[in-house]
Design a protein around this motif. Structure first.
Motif, PDB file in Angstrom:
ATOM      1  N   ASP A 266      10.299 -45.683  -0.438  1.00  0.00           N
ATOM      2  CA  ASP A 266      10.124 -45.274   0.955  1.00  0.00           C
ATOM      3  C   ASP A 266      11.102 -45.944   1.919  1.00  0.00           C
ATOM      4  OD1 ASP A 266       8.400 -43.559   2.679  1.00  0.00           O
ATOM      5  OD2 ASP A 266       8.017 -45.473   3.669  1.00  0.00           O
ATOM      6  N   PRO A 267      11.411 -47.249   1.774  1.00  0.00           N
ATOM      7  CA  PRO A 267      12.396 -47.848   2.687  1.00  0.00           C
ATOM      8  C   PRO A 267      13.766 -47.183   2.629  1.00  0.00           C
ATOM      9  CG  PRO A 267      11.150 -49.562   1.569  1.00  0.00           C
ATOM     10  CD  PRO A 267      10.785 -48.265   0.912  1.00  0.00           C
ATOM     11  N   ILE A 268      14.101 -46.567   1.494  1.00  0.00           N
ATOM     12  CA  ILE A 268      15.379 -45.856   1.407  1.00  0.00           C
ATOM     13  C   ILE A 268      15.360 -44.657   2.349  1.00  0.00           C
ATOM     14  CG2 ILE A 268      16.973 -44.637  -0.113  1.00  0.00           C
ATOM     15  CD1 ILE A 268      15.785 -46.217  -2.440  1.00  0.00           C
ATOM     16  N   PHE A 269      14.265 -43.886   2.317  1.00  0.00           N
ATOM     17  CA  PHE A 269      14.164 -42.733   3.197  1.00  0.00           C
ATOM     18  C   PHE A 269      14.107 -43.169   4.661  1.00  0.00           C
ATOM     19  CE2 PHE A 269      12.762 -41.074  -0.860  1.00  0.00           C
ATOM     20  CZ  PHE A 269      13.364 -39.836  -0.894  1.00  0.00           C
ATOM     21  N   ASP A 270      13.464 -44.302   4.929  1.00  0.00           N
ATOM     22  CA  ASP A 270      13.483 -44.844   6.284  1.00  0.00           C
ATOM     23  C   ASP A 270      14.910 -45.057   6.766  1.00  0.00           C
ATOM     24  OD1 ASP A 270      11.138 -45.091   7.695  1.00  0.00           O
ATOM     25  OD2 ASP A 270      10.576 -47.001   6.826  1.00  0.00           O
ATOM     26  N   ALA A 271      15.718 -45.696   5.929  1.00  0.00           N
ATOM     27  CA  ALA A 271      17.101 -45.987   6.296  1.00  0.00           C
ATOM     28  C   ALA A 271      17.908 -44.709   6.472  1.00  0.00           C
ATOM     29  CB  ALA A 271      17.745 -46.871   5.230  1.00  0.00           C
ATOM     30  N   VAL A 272      17.693 -43.724   5.602  1.00  0.00           N
ATOM     31  CA  VAL A 272      18.430 -42.463   5.674  1.00  0.00           C
ATOM     32  C   VAL A 272      18.095 -41.726   6.961  1.00  0.00           C
ATOM     33  CG1 VAL A 272      18.640 -40.173   4.637  1.00  0.00           C
ATOM     34  CG2 VAL A 272      18.703 -42.208   3.187  1.00  0.00           C
ATOM     35  N   LEU A 273      16.810 -41.587   7.267  1.00  0.00           N
ATOM     36  CA  LEU A 273      16.399 -40.831   8.454  1.00  0.00           C
ATOM     37  C   LEU A 273      16.825 -41.551   9.726  1.00  0.00           C
ATOM     38  CD1 LEU A 273      12.870 -39.670   7.259  1.00  0.00           C
ATOM     39  CD2 LEU A 273      14.954 -38.299   7.408  1.00  0.00           C
ATOM     40  N   GLN A 274      16.729 -42.873   9.731  1.00  0.00           N
ATOM     41  CA  GLN A 274      17.167 -43.613  10.912  1.00  0.00           C
ATOM     42  C   GLN A 274      18.655 -43.411  11.154  1.00  0.00           C
ATOM     43  OE1 GLN A 274      17.830 -47.999  10.882  1.00  0.00           O
ATOM     44  NE2 GLN A 274      16.183 -48.046  12.381  1.00  0.00           N
ATOM     45  N   ARG A 275      19.467 -43.516  10.102  1.00  0.00           N
ATOM     46  CA  ARG A 275      20.915 -43.357  10.264  1.00  0.00           C
ATOM     47  C   ARG A 275      21.285 -41.932  10.656  1.00  0.00           C
ATOM     48  NH1 ARG A 275      25.131 -46.495   8.128  1.00  0.00           N
ATOM     49  NH2 ARG A 275      27.022 -45.876   9.242  1.00  0.00           N
ATOM     50  N   ALA A 276      20.430 -40.966  10.320  1.00  0.00           N
ATOM     51  CA  ALA A 276      20.693 -39.570  10.682  1.00  0.00           C
ATOM     52  C   ALA A 276      20.258 -39.236  12.099  1.00  0.00           C
ATOM     53  CB  ALA A 276      19.992 -38.640   9.697  1.00  0.00           C
ATOM     54  N   GLY A 277      19.662 -40.196  12.801  1.00  0.00           N
ATOM     55  CA  GLY A 277      19.200 -39.925  14.166  1.00  0.00           C
ATOM     56  C   GLY A 277      17.877 -39.223  14.228  1.00  0.00           C
ATOM     57  N   VAL A 278      17.099 -39.254  13.134  1.00  0.00           N
ATOM     58  CA  VAL A 278      15.814 -38.568  13.050  1.00  0.00           C
ATOM     59  C   VAL A 278      14.699 -39.529  13.438  1.00  0.00           C
ATOM     60  CG1 VAL A 278      14.198 -37.425  11.476  1.00  0.00           C
ATOM     61  CG2 VAL A 278      16.647 -37.037  11.250  1.00  0.00           C
ATOM     62  N   LEU A 279      13.722 -39.031  14.180  1.00  0.00           N
ATOM     63  CA  LEU A 279      12.521 -39.804  14.463  1.00  0.00           C
ATOM     64  C   LEU A 279      11.529 -39.555  13.351  1.00  0.00           C
ATOM     65  CD1 LEU A 279      10.727 -41.576  16.241  1.00  0.00           C
ATOM     66  CD2 LEU A 279       9.994 -39.489  17.423  1.00  0.00           C
ATOM     67  N   ARG A 280      11.215 -40.597  12.586  1.00  0.00           N
ATOM     68  CA  ARG A 280      10.234 -40.466  11.513  1.00  0.00           C
ATOM     69  C   ARG A 280       8.858 -40.842  12.031  1.00  0.00           C
ATOM     70  NH1 ARG A 280      10.037 -43.341   5.498  1.00  0.00           N
ATOM     71  NH2 ARG A 280       8.264 -42.119   4.780  1.00  0.00           N
ATOM     72  N   VAL A 281       7.862 -40.017  11.760  1.00  0.00           N
ATOM     73  CA  VAL A 281       6.486 -40.279  12.177  1.00  0.00           C
ATOM     74  C   VAL A 281       5.596 -40.322  10.941  1.00  0.00           C
ATOM     75  CG1 VAL A 281       6.775 -39.279  14.469  1.00  0.00           C
ATOM     76  CG2 VAL A 281       6.108 -37.804  12.575  1.00  0.00           C
ATOM     77  N   ASP A 282       4.373 -40.820  11.124  1.00  0.00           N
ATOM     78  CA  ASP A 282       3.508 -41.092   9.985  1.00  0.00           C
ATOM     79  C   ASP A 282       2.614 -39.921   9.580  1.00  0.00           C
ATOM     80  OD1 ASP A 282       4.504 -43.644   9.747  1.00  0.00           O
ATOM     81  OD2 ASP A 282       2.998 -44.510  11.070  1.00  0.00           O
ATOM     82  N   GLY A 283       2.511 -38.897  10.411  1.00  0.00           N
ATOM     83  CA  GLY A 283       1.643 -37.785  10.053  1.00  0.00           C
ATOM     84  C   GLY A 283       1.835 -36.612  10.987  1.00  0.00           C
ATOM     85  N   LEU A 284       1.095 -35.532  10.711  1.00  0.00           N
ATOM     86  CA  LEU A 284       1.260 -34.312  11.498  1.00  0.00           C
ATOM     87  C   LEU A 284       0.811 -34.505  12.938  1.00  0.00           C
ATOM     88  CD1 LEU A 284       0.001 -31.730   8.852  1.00  0.00           C
ATOM     89  CD2 LEU A 284       2.346 -32.394   9.373  1.00  0.00           C
ATOM     90  N   GLY A 285      -0.272 -35.263  13.138  1.00  0.00           N
ATOM     91  CA  GLY A 285      -0.718 -35.518  14.506  1.00  0.00           C
ATOM     92  C   GLY A 285       0.339 -36.237  15.312  1.00  0.00           C
ATOM     93  N   GLN A 286       0.944 -37.266  14.718  1.00  0.00           N
ATOM     94  CA  GLN A 286       2.012 -37.988  15.405  1.00  0.00           C
ATOM     95  C   GLN A 286       3.231 -37.105  15.621  1.00  0.00           C
ATOM     96  OE1 GLN A 286       3.133 -41.793  13.892  1.00  0.00           O
ATOM     97  NE2 GLN A 286       1.032 -42.558  13.776  1.00  0.00           N
ATOM     98  N   MET A 287       3.454 -36.164  14.717  1.00  0.00           N
ATOM     99  CA  MET A 287       4.589 -35.255  14.881  1.00  0.00           C
ATOM    100  C   MET A 287       4.466 -34.470  16.184  1.00  0.00           C
ATOM    101  SD  MET A 287       5.786 -32.091  12.429  1.00  0.00           S
ATOM    102  CE  MET A 287       6.697 -33.056  11.238  1.00  0.00           C
TER     103      MET A 287
END
Length: 914
Positions: A266-287
């Motif tokens: 999971d930390p790999i995907f965190d790093a990828v999405l952050q570097r891509a300028g994407v806001l990662r959220v924890d669930g559909l409600g937060q989305m």
């Protein structure tokens, strides 16, 4: 694969449903009913091998060959074993896109033994048809009355695109969004994603004017490089919000081969999405909460928040969540405090959060907001209201809406409760003000806005592919290749230290000894305490201690000050080695003076590799007493100092460094420089699979590597983010002045010189370049010009040393924007007014033409004002076709760079030509 034929998918004028019947459980029948109930305006047809005249009133034929016309889109709902053959037939008939809804194709196998979904992919590639699926819920385009899904309900029209991977998740998203009044421009799931993938769709949606935000539900990312490039391009222009499922090993659908030194993917995907300028959220409600703030609030001028409520309790809940989320309260100016004190009770705390008291009236809410709006330290306000017997929630909501109008404030609201505050929430919705049910949700949504702007700032960083240490990496590279030819998959400890020294990373002075006698001889030279490490083959691999169990064995003994202690210690080390690593070849002892480094804060930094995402830079704690893997943070190379500091900031060790270092700023810079250098090493020498420095310590000269390990791979790949292409640099001499000029790709660091370049241009030159007069270029304007993704666009600048010797000045620039399919690029060029007649424009344009031709781009186009005679003359000299565009009153320029090889390329160029 690109956006080829996606227009036929998203905007079909005719659809054939293959496998539809009137049975209640017919998948094709469900899809057909949704198409009809949605009032799809185009032509419909059914293919069913049974002898039906029609299905639900839609004409039906038995075979694809009898369709009578070529539909834009086919929807396939036949049994799994029939799908590959059906896709082949549709492709041979000229159908451009197909949605395969049939499920189970990852488990059903063909005669060759491979899952049927791969047979579908092969059939699509051979015939040129594009495939969405298999196992997809389908596609909705509400604004075009297209509901090509088996979903239980349709979606509202809107400006948000949703791309999912799970059909069941997608069904719940539709329901959820409908209840919150959220509409969609496009709604679809990828299913197995055998052809059309995230990156293809994101490329299409990034250019779609009807889409203001993109929501992603991600389970995996098959093509990391294309995904990164597509999302980075999209997130520069519109918010991209993602939910990544499968965060822990227990929830991963497919086993994930973890890189060395990591225990979760999971930390790999965190790093990828952050570097891509994407806001990662924890669930559909937060989305949807994040969507609310990102689409309804202005960009944040500051990251601090004012909390205002009609009571202590709600404000305290909000502040607790803000602190837990890493946010901060705004400081109120003394003038603001004094003005508020005139309105509030004497017992008011005179600080943020602001308690308006339980009987706060609409007028008090409005006055407080207007006072806060005048405070330069206040940019964001969370207004809370708990239902009260004394006041009406709707009147207070209306007062807040009116008070906010005309201010520069970002306001979000939280009206607590349910039954008595629904009208107030509806009032906020109509006014475009985000509103939430609970303080925690409101603060979380605000912090998502903060985090989105943080990742956007990181997205704007364009790292260079070289460091301050202009290393002669030829020697290191030869050393690596020599080891690989000898079938060695690691460097010796001595060789690894030489690589670091080549790149300017200081290492502990080390003497290598073959046996105990040599260790004693080394000690006898200076008679100072020494540290002795036993070196064997397995110890030369990075992250070995994490994989074998830290603390189970001893590999180093420190502070040995006499010969008997050395003899006993070497025997102890040998016993430990033989017990734990009997099959690992003995390589000798490494001896270091104990006084060379200091203790204290110990870092572990290095490189590891993921099979999909390539090299990763890691940073965190070192030492047996610390949970090393838990603190280990990840970033994608290449790095610059800003990105390296951000990686360091996320570690627990960063806090210790700030608290316990005698020179925290110097040490922070030293670690950051080391991280940047490591990212450069793996770019220069891609055969390096992994590298670990553990520990990295500090002495009075800065950071120093105590121990290092490097392993190798012949198959190691390059970073998924294209680094600065230094190989494109070229020096030229201007024929008239003889001035020496470098033409090279632009760097983010060129922003100051680039801004001066534009400021010194004449109004006429600015009009020729931007088609309008512009007097001012802000830092943000120019930053967007120099911060580019080298995979998607290119900017060449011509720079020369300034006459005063203070840095470089920019003399000219040429840029191209290339579409996602690399069919056409559009250029723009500008040369300093003082450089006219030097041939610099010709040199810049010729370099760009050669570059685009080498990349396989088909056409180069541009627009020129009719009175821009110098550019038109240059275009004719270069061989551009020049035509007058009567509609736009401009000159269209076109040059063929490469001949298209495929029909779809010819068709796209023909249909999109000026």
């Amino acid at each position: 694969m690109g956006t080829r034929y996606l227009e036929s998918l998203f905007n079909p004028t005719s659809i054939v449903v293959v496998g539809a019947s009137e049975r209640a459980d017919s998948l094709g029948g469900m899809v057909l009913r949704n198409l009809m109930s949605g009032e799809f305006p185009g032509r419909l047809l059914v293919v069913n091998q049974n002898d039906y005249n029609d299905v639900h009133g839609v004409p039906c034929v038995r075979k694809v060959s009898r369709m009578g016309f070529v539909p834009d889109l086919a929807i396939v709902c036949t049994p799994p074993d029939t799908v590959p053959k059906m896709i082949r037939r549709l492709g041979e008939e000229g159908v451009r896109t197909a949605i395969v809804m049939t499920g189970g194709m990852s488990r059903a196998h063909s005669k060759t033994g491979q899952p049927l979904m791969y047979s579908v992919r092969d059939a699509a590639r051979e015939t040129g048809i594009r495939i969405l699926g298999p196992n997809t819920i389908g596609l909705m385009v509400p604004a075009r009355s297209l509901n090509a899904t088996y979903a239980h309900m349709g979606a509202l029209p809107g400006k948000v695109a949703f791309i999912g991977q799970s059909g069941t998740i997608a069904s719940s998203v539709i329901d959820w969004a409908f209840a919150r009044g959220v509409g969609f421009s496009y709604f679809l799931t990828l299913g197995d994603g055998m052809d059309i993938d995230h990156d293809d769709l994101i490329d299409y949606l990034a250019q779609d004017s009807k889409t203001r935000a993109i929501l992603l539900h991600i389970e995996n990312i098959p093509n990391a490089r294309r995904f990164m490039s597509a999302v980075r391009a999209a997130s520069r222009t519109k918010p991209v919000i993602a939910v990544k499922s499968g965060r822990v090993p227990e929830s991963e659908w497919f086993p994930y081969d973890l890189p060395a030194g990591l225990h979760r993917s999971d930390p790999i995907f965190d790093a990828v999405l952050q570097r891509a300028g994407v806001l990662r959220v924890d669930g559909l409600g937060q989305m949807f909460d994040a969507l609310e703030t990102l689409t309804r609030m202005r960009p944040l001028r500051q990251e601090s928040l004012v909390v205002m409520a009609n009571g202590v309790g709600p404000g305290v809940l909000a502040v607790d969540r803000l602190a837990h989320s890493g946010g901060k309260l705004a400081n109120l100016s003394q003038k603001t405090v004094d003005e508020l004190a005139e309105l509030l009770p004497d017992f008011w705390t005179r600080r943020n959060p602001i308690d308006l008291n339980y009987d706060a009236s609409p007028e008090l809410y409005a006055k407080a907001i207007k006072i806060l709006a005048r405070d330069p330290e206040v940019a964001n306000i969370l207004v809370l209201y708990a239902p009260s017997l004394t006041e009406d929630s709707l009147q207070i909501a209306d007062a807040v809406v009116q008070a906010v109008k005309g201010t520069r404030l970002n306001v979000l609201t939280c009206w607590l409760g349910q039954s008595t505050v629904l009208d107030a929430r509806e009032e906020f919705y109509r006014a475009g003000i985000p509103s939430f049910f609970a303080p925690e949700k409101a603060v979380k949504a605000f912090m998502q806005h903060v985090n989105h702007q943080r990742v956007q700032r990181l997205l704007a960083e364009t790292p260079e592919s070289f460091t301050d240490h202009f290393a002669d990496h030829t020697r290191s590279r030869k050393m690596v290749l020599r080891a690989l030819r000898a079938k060695r998959m690691m460097l010796s400890n001595k060789e690894a230290r030489e690589v670091l020294r080549d790149y300017g990373i200081r290492t502990i002075d080390t003497v290598y000894c073959d046996d105990v006698e040599e260790v004693i001889e080394t000690f006898s030279v200076e008679r100072r305490p020494v540290d002795v490490t036993l070196v064997h083959e397995q110890s030369c691999h990075p992250f070995m201690e994490q994989s074998t169990g830290r603390g189970r064995y001893k590999s180093t003994i420190q502070g040995l000050s006499n010969e008997p202690a050395i003899i006993d210690s070497c025997k102890q080390l040998m016993d430990e080695y033989q017990r734990h690593f009997p099959d690992s070849g003995f390589l000798g002892f490494a001896v270091q003076r104990s006084s060379q480094h200091v203790g204290g804060v110990e870092f572990s930094v290095g490189i590891t590799r993921d099979a999909n995402f390539g090299p990763l830079v890691v940073c965190g704690a070192s030492g047996a007493q610390i949970n090393v893997i838990t603190d280990r943070q990840i970033a994608l190379p290449p790095l610059n100092m800003v990105l390296a500091r951000e990686l360091l900031r996320r570690t627990y060790m960063y806090k210790l460094l700030q608290e316990y270092s005698f020179h925290p700023e110097e040490d922070i810079r030293a670690v950051s420089e080391t991280l940047v250098t490591l990212s450069q090493i793996v770019i220069d020498i891609p055969e390096i699979k992994g590298l670990e420095i553990s520990p990295l310590l500090f002495n009075n000269q800065g950071a120093i590597a105590v121990d290092v390990a490097i392993d190798l791979s012949e198959q190691a790949g390059r970073p998924i983010i294209q680094p600065y292409p230094r190989e494109l640099e070229e020096w030229i001499l201007l024929p008239k002045s003889g001035r020496r000029v470098i033409i090279r790709p632009v760097l983010a660091e060129d922003e100051p010189a680039h801004r001066v370049f534009h400021q010194l241009q004449s109004p006429e030159s600015i009009r020729y370049r931007f088609f309008q007069y512009r007097k001012h270029f802000s830092r943000e304007d120019v930053a967007q010009m120099v911060q580019i993704d080298y995979d998607r666009e290119m900017v060449f600048i011509a720079n020369a040393p300034r006459e005063d010797g203070k840095g470089e000045e920019t003399l000219g620039t040429v840029r191209v924007w290339t579409d996602a399919d690399n069919l056409r690029c559009e250029f723009a060029v500008m040369v300093h007014d003082n450089m006219k007649g030097e041939g610099l424009g010709l040199a810049l344009m010729q370099k760009m033409i050669d570059y685009c031709r080498s990349r396989g781009t088909m056409e180069m186009v541009g627009n020129v004002l009719p009175d821009n005679r110098p550019m038109l003359t240059l275009a004719e000299q270069l061989g551009f076709e020049v035509t007058y565009n009567r509609d736009e009153e401009i000159m269209d320029l076109r040059m063929v760079l490469n001949e298209p090889e495929k029909d779809w390329q010819r068709e796209r160029l023909r249909t999109t030509s000026h």
